[in-house]
Design an enzyme around this catalytic site. Structure first.
Site, short mmCIF file in Angstrom:
data_model
loop_
_atom_site.label_atom_id
_atom_site.label_comp_id
_atom_site.label_asym_id
_atom_site.label_seq_id
_atom_site.Cartn_x
_atom_site.Cartn_y
_atom_site.Cartn_z
N LYS A 203 18.91 87.34 -12.49
CA LYS A 203 19.14 88.26 -13.61
C LYS A 203 18.03 89.29 -13.65
O LYS A 203 16.85 88.96 -13.51
CB LYS A 203 19.16 87.48 -14.92
CG LYS A 203 19.40 88.38 -16.12
CD LYS A 203 19.67 87.58 -17.36
CE LYS A 203 18.40 87.34 -18.13
NZ LYS A 203 18.67 86.77 -19.46
C1 R5P Z 1 15.60 86.61 -22.96
O1 R5P Z 1 15.00 86.22 -23.84
C2 R5P Z 1 16.73 85.91 -22.51
O2 R5P Z 1 16.58 85.50 -21.18
C3 R5P Z 1 18.03 86.61 -22.69
O3 R5P Z 1 18.98 85.73 -22.23
C4 R5P Z 1 18.19 87.91 -21.94
O4 R5P Z 1 17.15 88.79 -22.21
C5 R5P Z 1 19.53 88.56 -22.20
O5 R5P Z 1 19.65 88.91 -23.52
P1 R5P Z 1 19.64 90.44 -23.98
O6 R5P Z 1 20.91 91.03 -23.47
O7 R5P Z 1 19.57 90.38 -25.46
O8 R5P Z 1 18.46 91.09 -23.35
#
Ligand code: R5P
Length: 294
Positions: A203
């Protein structure tokens, strides 16, 4: 003894048709074992090879952030529209109905809160507990360039070893610290390190310039985090650009659960990710769904 009286002769051998290897849609995953591929198929829709992961794991270092105060009320109604839920084991056990039969990606690292140096994480889940929870993957934060870079990389490689032992995919999450540049050069570095060291998929964040080079240089699937809340049209545009430039979907949290109409938004994101719906059309789709809900 099986009753063999009257057993039919077997003769459908199709001698003119060589057996083909089963197809698997995900980039760089051909050498993985059947169990890992099967778990990945609970994350990535096998029809498109893409995913809408609904990320609600923020509480593991942020506490009850806006939109996640009551997961039972705000998040559970979104589950039918996600391919996968990303959360902590605490939320999974206490709030997510066990009848949820799609993939769960389990947050498996943690330690510091927003009050401290974030890169100082440790593994926070045993593989045994991940298996007990029947999750589809485990996720670990990797802080390339962060103060505790080596520790966080070591967290990931230990999880990869355990994952390979039991058939569990590992999502390497590239974390961007306040001091780190969010550009393609950094994202290429961080995602490639995760993939080289064994992450099953990675990711990262979308970058406006040259994101396609980030996706191209990463030998395994990439999904993008949504990041801070944007206006809905912009978030849909970002998701569209990411998948058009090689991402295998989104791991999106705040841009869904902080939206004015989260159920409409997650469906619009799904259209972009799985049907390549252009952003303006997806935005109109979002507006129409949001309006009909009122
Ligand atoms: C971060 O704290 C987490 O890994 C979230 O899952 C990730 O950042 C995705 O969430 P967002 O789209 O709110 O950034």
């Amino acid at each position: 003894m099986a009753d063999t009286d009257g057993e039919q002769d077997a003769h459908h051998y199709h001698l003119d048709r060589p057996q083909q290897p089963p197809l698997f849609p995900l980039k760089g995953c051909h050498s993985l074992d059947w169990g890992i591929k099967n778990r990945l198929s609970h994350i990535f829709d096998p029809r498109t090879g893409r995913t809408v992961m609904l990320a609600v794991d923020h509480g593991y270092f942020m506490g009850p952030t806006s939109g996640l105060e009551r997961i039972d009320i705000h998040i559970n109604p979104l589950l039918p529209y996600a391919n996968t839920l990303m959360c902590t084991r605490g939320v999974l056990r206490s709030l997510i109905p066990p009848t949820f039969n799609k993939g769960v990606v389990l947050r498996a690292s943690g330690g510091p809160s927003i009050l401290k140096e974030l890169s100082d994480e440790r593994l926070a889940v045993d593989m045994e507990d991940a298996l007990r929870l029947n999750v589809a993957a485990v996720a670990v934060q990797v802080f390339i360039g962060g103060e505790y870079e080596t520790q966080s990389v070591h967290n990931m490689t230990r999880l990869v070893d355990a994952g390979n032992r039991y058939g569990m995919p590992v999502l390497g999450v590239t974390a961007v610290g306040k001091q780190l540049a969010r550009d393609a050069k950094y994202m290429r570095l961080a995602t490639r390190i995760c993939a080289e060291l064994g992450a099953t998929y990675v990711k990262t964040y979308f970058v406006e310039k040259d994101f396609e080079t980030v996706a191209a240089a990463c030998p395994v699937p990439i999904v993008i985090a949504g990041g801070k809340k944007l206006p809905e049209r912009e978030a849909l545009t970002m998701a569209y650009q990411a998948v058009q430039q090689g991402a295998a979907g989104v791991d999106m949290g705040r841009n869904i659960f902080q939206s004015a109409a989260p159920i409409a938004m997650i469906q619009a994101v799904g259209k972009v990710v799985h049907e390549n719906m252009p952003p303006q059309e997806a935005y109109e789709y979002y507006l129409a769904l949001a309006q009909s809900a009122h």
